[in-house]
Design an enzyme around this catalytic site. Sequence first.
Site, PDB file in Angstrom:
ATOM      1  N   SER A   1       0.887  -1.169  -0.037  1.00  8.68           N
ATOM      2  CA  SER A   1      -0.016   0.047   0.101  1.00  8.68           C
ATOM      3  C   SER A   1       0.806   1.398  -0.066  1.00  8.68           C
ATOM      4  O   SER A   1       2.015   1.207   0.429  1.00  8.68           O
ATOM      5  CB  SER A   1      -0.889  -0.028   1.236  1.00  8.68           C
ATOM      6  OG  SER A   1      -1.391   1.075   1.495  1.00  8.68           O
TER       7      SER A   1
ATOM      8  N   TYR B   1      -1.680  -0.697  10.314  1.00 11.16           N
ATOM      9  CA  TYR B   1      -1.812  -0.808   9.079  1.00 11.16           C
ATOM     10  C   TYR B   1      -0.521  -0.325   8.339  1.00 11.16           C
ATOM     11  O   TYR B   1       0.180  -1.285   7.542  1.00 11.16           O
ATOM     12  CB  TYR B   1      -2.888  -0.520   8.493  1.00 11.16           C
ATOM     13  CG  TYR B   1      -3.294  -0.658   7.151  1.00 11.16           C
ATOM     14  CD1 TYR B   1      -3.905  -1.677   6.699  1.00 11.16           C
ATOM     15  CD2 TYR B   1      -2.825   0.348   5.957  1.00 11.16           C
ATOM     16  CE1 TYR B   1      -4.125  -2.089   5.208  1.00 11.16           C
ATOM     17  CE2 TYR B   1      -3.335   0.193   4.665  1.00 11.16           C
ATOM     18  CZ  TYR B   1      -3.545  -1.077   4.380  1.00 11.16           C
ATOM     19  OH  TYR B   1      -3.897  -1.252   2.876  1.00 11.16           O
TER      20      TYR B   1
HETATM   21  N1  LIG Z   1      -8.604  -0.779  -1.150  1.00 15.41           N
HETATM   22  C1  LIG Z   1      -7.562  -0.022  -1.244  1.00 15.41           C
HETATM   23  O1  LIG Z   1      -7.876   1.132  -1.284  1.00 15.41           O
HETATM   24  C2  LIG Z   1      -6.263  -0.831  -0.838  1.00 15.41           C
HETATM   25  C3  LIG Z   1      -5.111   0.051  -1.131  1.00 15.41           C
HETATM   26  C4  LIG Z   1      -3.791  -0.308  -0.823  1.00 15.41           C
HETATM   27  C5  LIG Z   1      -3.798  -1.706  -0.488  1.00 15.41           C
HETATM   28  N2  LIG Z   1      -4.705  -2.514  -0.380  1.00 15.41           N
HETATM   29  C6  LIG Z   1      -4.630  -3.833   0.020  1.00 15.41           C
HETATM   30  O2  LIG Z   1      -5.383  -4.722  -0.649  1.00 15.41           O
HETATM   31  C7  LIG Z   1      -5.753  -6.001  -0.291  1.00 15.41           C
HETATM   32  C8  LIG Z   1      -7.243  -6.293  -0.559  1.00 15.41           C
HETATM   33  O3  LIG Z   1      -7.815  -5.237   0.105  1.00 15.41           O
HETATM   34  P1  LIG Z   1      -9.404  -4.967  -0.177  1.00 15.41           P
HETATM   35  O4  LIG Z   1      -9.370  -3.161  -0.242  1.00 15.41           O
HETATM   36  O5  LIG Z   1      -9.728  -5.770  -1.501  1.00 15.41           O
HETATM   37  O6  LIG Z   1     -10.087  -5.159   1.146  1.00 15.41           O
HETATM   38  P2  LIG Z   1     -11.315  -6.011   1.451  1.00 15.41           P
HETATM   39  O7  LIG Z   1     -12.272  -5.863   0.540  1.00 15.41           O
HETATM   40  O8  LIG Z   1     -11.622  -5.862   2.851  1.00 15.41           O
HETATM   41  O9  LIG Z   1     -11.105  -7.826   1.197  1.00 15.41           O
HETATM   42  C9  LIG Z   1     -10.129  -8.327   2.060  1.00 15.41           C
HETATM   43  C10 LIG Z   1     -10.113  -9.649   1.671  1.00 15.41           C
HETATM   44  O10 LIG Z   1      -9.029 -10.195   2.585  1.00 15.41           O
HETATM   45  C11 LIG Z   1      -9.481 -11.531   3.171  1.00 15.41           C
HETATM   46  N3  LIG Z   1      -9.041 -11.796   4.330  1.00 15.41           N
HETATM   47  C12 LIG Z   1      -9.011 -11.023   5.470  1.00 15.41           C
HETATM   48  N4  LIG Z   1      -8.280 -11.686   6.616  1.00 15.41           N
HETATM   49  C13 LIG Z   1      -8.010 -12.877   6.017  1.00 15.41           C
HETATM   50  C14 LIG Z   1      -7.449 -14.170   6.417  1.00 15.41           C
HETATM   51  N5  LIG Z   1      -7.118 -14.159   7.647  1.00 15.41           N
HETATM   52  N6  LIG Z   1      -7.228 -15.301   5.853  1.00 15.41           N
HETATM   53  C15 LIG Z   1      -7.847 -15.234   4.434  1.00 15.41           C
HETATM   54  N7  LIG Z   1      -8.160 -14.129   4.050  1.00 15.41           N
HETATM   55  C16 LIG Z   1      -8.495 -12.850   4.731  1.00 15.41           C
HETATM   56  C17 LIG Z   1     -11.067 -11.311   3.224  1.00 15.41           C
HETATM   57  O11 LIG Z   1     -11.698 -12.616   3.175  1.00 15.41           O
HETATM   58  P3  LIG Z   1     -12.318 -13.216   4.113  1.00 15.41           P
HETATM   59  O12 LIG Z   1     -12.947 -12.459   5.260  1.00 15.41           O
HETATM   60  O13 LIG Z   1     -13.261 -13.958   3.358  1.00 15.41           O
HETATM   61  O14 LIG Z   1     -11.337 -14.252   4.657  1.00 15.41           O
HETATM   62  C18 LIG Z   1     -11.349 -10.250   1.862  1.00 15.41           C
HETATM   63  O15 LIG Z   1     -11.232 -11.199   0.729  1.00 15.41           O
HETATM   64  C19 LIG Z   1      -5.114  -5.534   1.207  1.00 15.41           C
HETATM   65  O16 LIG Z   1      -3.980  -6.207   1.577  1.00 15.41           O
HETATM   66  C20 LIG Z   1      -5.255  -4.132   1.538  1.00 15.41           C
HETATM   67  O17 LIG Z   1      -4.427  -3.910   2.475  1.00 15.41           O
HETATM   68  C21 LIG Z   1      -6.008  -1.897  -0.425  1.00 15.41           C
END
Ligand SMILES: NC(=O)c1ccc[n+]([C@@H]2O[C@H](COP(=O)([O-])OP(=O)(O)OC[C@H]3O[C@@H](n4cnc5c(N)ncnc54)[C@H](OP(=O)(O)O)[C@@H]3O)[C@@H](O)[C@H]2O)c1
Length: 255
Positions: free
Chosen positions: A146, A159
């Site tokens: 990120s 985070y």
């Molecule tokens: N959205 C943004 O703006 C952004 C920006 C920079 C980086 N990111 C990164 O991108 C990645 C995805 O984020 P997102 O925005 O798509 O978040 P999200 O919509 O909340 O999705 C998070 C995913 O992680 C999974 N997860 C959480 N804990 C887990 C565990 N213990 N084991 C396996 N799976 C787990 C959840 O699935 P389950 O709950 O079904 O396990 C879900 O599929 C993250 O690493 C986040 O830090 C996001």
Amino acid sequence: MSEQFSLDGKIALVTGASGGLGRHFAGVLAGAGAKVCAAARRMDKVLQTVAEIEATGGQAFGVEMDVTDSGSVAAAFGLIEEQAGPVTVVVNNAGIAGGKPALELEEDDWGRVMDTNLKGAWTVAQQAAKRMVEAETGGVIVNIASVLGLGVSKGVMPYAVSKAGLIQMTKALALEWARHDIRVNALAPGYVETDLNREYLSGDHGQKQIKNIPQRRPANMTELDGPLLLLASGASSYMTGSIIAVDGGHLVSAL
Ligand SMILES: NC(=O)c1ccc[n+]([C@@H]2O[C@H](COP(=O)([O-])OP(=O)(O)OC[C@H]3O[C@@H](n4cnc5c(N)ncnc54)[C@H](OP(=O)(O)O)[C@@H]3O)[C@@H](O)[C@H]2O)c1
């Protein structure tokens, strides 16, 4: 050129593929020809990802995986190998946020974020790499970091620390595993609206953050497709230990 970006014949694992970016990334890799294993804890949502990919003619299957539990990770890799063969592309995407002012944080808030974002990514990367080394396949690992691993913001200390750690881990693993033909790189997205940050982005602080992005908007998910495919495919064959920010210029915003 498109051949360089092809993932034909590859088995690709995407963690956290039950929604958000992970679901999108799974579709992108399947679109490039990979057989995708979508993994997460909520199997009903994982199966929705699989169904979406299959509906567009891609190949996918789902597996339950909790990245904070090394037993669950090992069992999932065993199942994937049985069903499809060795994984040679890994997108370490599972992650959680958890925002609170640093003075109000409790031990559990810290532990949950570190266990998922940092230890979880290492557990998955190590399990994948052990199998790649044993099978002599080589492979690629793309860690989803990120911009908060490169810069800071208020109220997201664990985070930001976890993502900074993931970036340093990317470099350390790239150094150790290059001799096994395993490349490890990271994608550092800026803000993309998902469940992780929807509430935050619609609030005052989030709106202020968006105004501070030189391009003045969050990313559309599809704007990550090119950088993701670059890192996941042979098109990046001479890249390892690299961090690519995709952030509308957020990291270079004026002081
Ligand atoms: N959205 C943004 O703006 C952004 C920006 C920079 C980086 N990111 C990164 O991108 C990645 C995805 O984020 P997102 O925005 O798509 O978040 P999200 O919509 O909340 O999705 C998070 C995913 O992680 C999974 N997860 C959480 N804990 C887990 C565990 N213990 N084991 C396996 N799976 C787990 C959840 O699935 P389950 O709950 O079904 O396990 C879900 O599929 C993250 O690493 C986040 O830090 C996001």
